[in-house]
Design a protein around this motif. Sequence first.
Motif, PDB file in Angstrom:
ATOM      1  N   CYS A 167       0.938  -1.476   0.293  1.00 42.09           N
ATOM      2  CA  CYS A 167       0.100  -0.526  -0.176  1.00 42.09           C
ATOM      3  C   CYS A 167       0.815   1.306   0.120  1.00 42.09           C
ATOM      4  O   CYS A 167       2.036   0.816  -0.303  1.00 42.09           O
ATOM      5  CB  CYS A 167      -1.079   0.164   1.529  1.00 42.09           C
ATOM      6  SG  CYS A 167       0.205   0.017   2.455  1.00 42.09           S
ATOM      7  N   THR A 168       0.335   2.577  -0.115  1.00 43.00           N
ATOM      8  CA  THR A 168       1.570   3.415  -0.011  1.00 43.00           C
ATOM      9  C   THR A 168       2.291   3.942   1.356  1.00 43.00           C
ATOM     10  O   THR A 168       3.012   4.570   1.059  1.00 43.00           O
ATOM     11  CB  THR A 168       0.169   4.647   0.154  1.00 43.00           C
ATOM     12  OG1 THR A 168      -0.467   4.867   1.170  1.00 43.00           O
ATOM     13  CG2 THR A 168      -0.853   4.386  -1.143  1.00 43.00           C
ATOM     14  N   GLU A 169       1.868   2.977   2.466  1.00 45.51           N
ATOM     15  CA  GLU A 169       2.563   3.123   3.404  1.00 45.51           C
ATOM     16  C   GLU A 169       3.563   2.623   3.532  1.00 45.51           C
ATOM     17  O   GLU A 169       4.542   2.213   3.792  1.00 45.51           O
ATOM     18  CB  GLU A 169       2.037   2.905   4.702  1.00 45.51           C
ATOM     19  CG  GLU A 169       1.303   4.412   5.218  1.00 45.51           C
ATOM     20  CD  GLU A 169      -0.413   4.252   4.257  1.00 45.51           C
ATOM     21  OE1 GLU A 169      -0.663   3.404   3.635  1.00 45.51           O
ATOM     22  OE2 GLU A 169      -0.908   4.960   3.972  1.00 45.51           O
ATOM     23  N   PHE A 170       3.470   0.913   3.374  1.00 47.49           N
ATOM     24  CA  PHE A 170       4.331  -0.040   3.527  1.00 47.49           C
ATOM     25  C   PHE A 170       4.420  -1.407   2.643  1.00 47.49           C
ATOM     26  O   PHE A 170       2.966  -1.598   1.930  1.00 47.49           O
ATOM     27  CB  PHE A 170       4.373  -0.729   4.452  1.00 47.49           C
ATOM     28  CG  PHE A 170       3.096  -1.478   4.962  1.00 47.49           C
ATOM     29  CD1 PHE A 170       2.888  -2.291   5.071  1.00 47.49           C
ATOM     30  CD2 PHE A 170       1.975  -0.411   5.770  1.00 47.49           C
ATOM     31  CE1 PHE A 170       1.855  -3.288   5.859  1.00 47.49           C
ATOM     32  CE2 PHE A 170       0.456  -1.161   5.759  1.00 47.49           C
ATOM     33  CZ  PHE A 170       0.116  -2.476   6.008  1.00 47.49           C
ATOM     34  N   SER A 171       5.571  -2.095   2.318  1.00 50.29           N
ATOM     35  CA  SER A 171       4.985  -3.529   1.374  1.00 50.29           C
ATOM     36  C   SER A 171       5.417  -4.422   2.808  1.00 50.29           C
ATOM     37  O   SER A 171       5.985  -4.751   3.835  1.00 50.29           O
ATOM     38  CB  SER A 171       5.274  -3.471   0.724  1.00 50.29           C
ATOM     39  OG  SER A 171       6.847  -3.797   0.667  1.00 50.29           O
ATOM     40  N   MET A 172       4.811  -5.968   2.901  1.00 48.94           N
ATOM     41  CA  MET A 172       5.474  -6.442   3.193  1.00 48.94           C
ATOM     42  C   MET A 172       4.657  -7.619   2.237  1.00 48.94           C
ATOM     43  O   MET A 172       4.017  -8.407   2.157  1.00 48.94           O
ATOM     44  CB  MET A 172       4.606  -6.772   4.935  1.00 48.94           C
ATOM     45  CG  MET A 172       3.284  -6.729   5.473  1.00 48.94           C
ATOM     46  SD  MET A 172       2.711  -6.683   7.795  1.00 48.94           S
ATOM     47  CE  MET A 172       4.279  -8.082   7.927  1.00 48.94           C
ATOM     48  N   ASP A 173       5.029  -9.377   3.317  1.00 47.82           N
ATOM     49  CA  ASP A 173       4.130 -10.610   2.758  1.00 47.82           C
ATOM     50  C   ASP A 173       3.569 -11.304   3.888  1.00 47.82           C
ATOM     51  O   ASP A 173       4.108 -11.022   4.611  1.00 47.82           O
ATOM     52  CB  ASP A 173       5.695 -11.900   2.694  1.00 47.82           C
ATOM     53  CG  ASP A 173       6.778 -10.800   1.562  1.00 47.82           C
ATOM     54  OD1 ASP A 173       6.516  -9.864   0.493  1.00 47.82           O
ATOM     55  OD2 ASP A 173       7.830 -11.015   1.094  1.00 47.82           O
ATOM     56  N   SER A 353       9.339  -9.776   9.393  1.00 48.72           N
ATOM     57  CA  SER A 353      10.457  -9.582   9.452  1.00 48.72           C
ATOM     58  C   SER A 353      10.798  -8.810   7.600  1.00 48.72           C
ATOM     59  O   SER A 353      11.398  -8.029   7.416  1.00 48.72           O
ATOM     60  CB  SER A 353      11.247 -10.547   9.105  1.00 48.72           C
ATOM     61  OG  SER A 353      13.141 -10.449   9.095  1.00 48.72           O
ATOM     62  N   SER A 354       9.329  -8.950   7.687  1.00 45.46           N
ATOM     63  CA  SER A 354       9.301  -8.342   5.449  1.00 45.46           C
ATOM     64  C   SER A 354       8.615  -6.760   5.208  1.00 45.46           C
ATOM     65  O   SER A 354       9.258  -6.500   4.235  1.00 45.46           O
ATOM     66  CB  SER A 354       8.516  -9.360   4.350  1.00 45.46           C
ATOM     67  OG  SER A 354       6.944  -9.567   5.128  1.00 45.46           O
ATOM     68  N   LEU A 355       8.428  -6.513   6.683  1.00 45.45           N
ATOM     69  CA  LEU A 355       7.533  -5.508   6.871  1.00 45.45           C
ATOM     70  C   LEU A 355       8.887  -4.268   6.351  1.00 45.45           C
ATOM     71  O   LEU A 355       9.722  -4.158   6.691  1.00 45.45           O
ATOM     72  CB  LEU A 355       6.977  -4.879   8.196  1.00 45.45           C
ATOM     73  CG  LEU A 355       6.545  -3.738   8.164  1.00 45.45           C
ATOM     74  CD1 LEU A 355       5.256  -3.253   7.585  1.00 45.45           C
ATOM     75  CD2 LEU A 355       6.530  -3.556   9.797  1.00 45.45           C
ATOM     76  N   ASP A 356       8.238  -3.423   5.532  1.00 45.60           N
ATOM     77  CA  ASP A 356       9.103  -2.628   4.881  1.00 45.60           C
ATOM     78  C   ASP A 356       8.250  -1.534   4.236  1.00 45.60           C
ATOM     79  O   ASP A 356       7.723  -1.097   3.613  1.00 45.60           O
ATOM     80  CB  ASP A 356       9.890  -3.154   3.688  1.00 45.60           C
ATOM     81  CG  ASP A 356      10.948  -2.404   2.489  1.00 45.60           C
ATOM     82  OD1 ASP A 356      11.065  -1.494   3.539  1.00 45.60           O
ATOM     83  OD2 ASP A 356      11.452  -2.416   1.157  1.00 45.60           O
ATOM     84  N   TYR A 357       8.743  -0.457   4.882  1.00 50.56           N
ATOM     85  CA  TYR A 357       8.016   1.021   4.761  1.00 50.56           C
ATOM     86  C   TYR A 357       8.873   1.906   3.950  1.00 50.56           C
ATOM     87  O   TYR A 357       9.241   1.054   3.380  1.00 50.56           O
ATOM     88  CB  TYR A 357       7.695   2.019   6.483  1.00 50.56           C
ATOM     89  CG  TYR A 357       7.516   1.562   7.199  1.00 50.56           C
ATOM     90  CD1 TYR A 357       6.035   1.468   7.635  1.00 50.56           C
ATOM     91  CD2 TYR A 357       7.982   0.530   8.303  1.00 50.56           C
ATOM     92  CE1 TYR A 357       5.518   1.020   8.905  1.00 50.56           C
ATOM     93  CE2 TYR A 357       7.416   0.630   9.543  1.00 50.56           C
ATOM     94  CZ  TYR A 357       5.814   0.485   9.892  1.00 50.56           C
ATOM     95  OH  TYR A 357       5.319   0.062  10.718  1.00 50.56           O
ATOM     96  N   THR A 358       7.581   2.315   2.957  1.00 46.86           N
ATOM     97  CA  THR A 358       7.742   3.494   2.119  1.00 46.86           C
ATOM     98  C   THR A 358       8.646   4.294   2.403  1.00 46.86           C
ATOM     99  O   THR A 358       8.665   4.952   3.294  1.00 46.86           O
ATOM    100  CB  THR A 358       6.714   3.640   1.035  1.00 46.86           C
ATOM    101  OG1 THR A 358       5.980   4.377   1.508  1.00 46.86           O
ATOM    102  CG2 THR A 358       5.772   2.617   0.791  1.00 46.86           C
TER     103      THR A 358
END
Length: 461
Positions: A167-173, A353-358
Amino acid sequence: MKYAKRLLAVLLAGLLLSGCGGKTKEEEQALADTAAGDWELVSMSYSGMTLGKEDLDNSDITMTLSLFEDGTGTMEYDGLVYELAWDGSSITTDGVADSYTLEDGVLTIANEDTEMVFTRPGSLASPDAPKAEQETLAAGAALEQSVEESWTVEPLASAQDLVPYSCTEFSMDIPEGWTVRSSAMYTGMFHAIHVFDPEKPANQIFFMLKMEPMFPDENSRAMMALSSDLFGKYPILTNVSTQGVFEIFPQFADAMNATADYADIQTPYIADFSVTESFESTQGMSSVAISPAILRADFIQDGTAGEGMFTADVVPFAMGTGMGYYSVYNLTVLSAEKDTFQDWQPTLSKSLSSLDYTREFQSFAMSQSNQAADTSQSLSQSASEMSDSIMSSWENRNKSQNIMSQKQSDATLGYERIVDTETGEIYKIDNGFTDWYDGSRYKAISDDQYTDSVEAVIHWK
């Protein structure tokens, strides 16, 4: 042994009581010249199910034939001796003739569904009989295949592959089919993420970068409520610690759900929080937090028993001014329904662990808090650190307690656990399997293996 006995009974009924075709006189004479002597059963098959020599020995099953040169003979099975007659093409017992073949020292009695293989005593142990040994190995493999063909394998949901979400704030698996709820960009450092199974909501990840306020007493809350009624909904933290935060989590959830920015998050109602183990926390804001810890705990959520790993760093702000409160950083929940968390934990940790903020979100969030910028190079790193700490703590859990819990769960649900000796994979299987299974590939697990993850559930009844 029960399985082997059942198979042998079927073989005897299907083969020795049904007749087969004959051969020419020349063929009969050639066979008659060589078939005389003693023979022992080394494998048998019926409708795809096969027992090899090792299986027969382990099951105390023996059958021998003695073919005398005068055309008479005996068959001995299970302590009983039966008279027979034989010629170059068939063996006759109780007036029923069964055809046989003789090739490379192997005597085979067979029809469409059934086959019984005999060799001369001692031939299987001889290095000069590789073909017979190969047939025995093949018979054992056929037995394992026949057992597996009666199985219904139910893959564990926790074993599924993760799928990407963004989404616009983050990506994750995330696990496939799960729901994601998160706050908007403008919540900045107070951003919250809730990832959960809509069918089993106790299976979840909840992560919040920062939450405030929690109050030291009623006077502080009343003073803050003068500026906003919303502050009056936030809880008083009497047990100032990570554990204390989760002990009053339902009050925290009520305050979150009453706030427009978080109304759609579906903050979980984690109640009856009961710590089973506590581990040291050294990540995030733990250096300035009060009684930081990583906790393993049981809980109840909407009537469902759950288990999980929890952490949160409690940091005091402006204490002694009458307007003091506590901020909570890196609030993290990884949980699953009771007795399934062991299987879910690797998947949940990998997802967090896969959480990645834009980059856009990080720039906005850090501009709202100098403290955050000073204490972390990136917000994504905070999630990764929490995941690593939880994983490390989980690996150092009390294994004897975990083994006992898993055994109790199996007893309640009607399972036992077996290991595939060829692959090392562990399965839950309907109780009673090891009572009748005579093969060598699958065996009951050791106590230590109760701490290993399960590949799938197998139903055989």
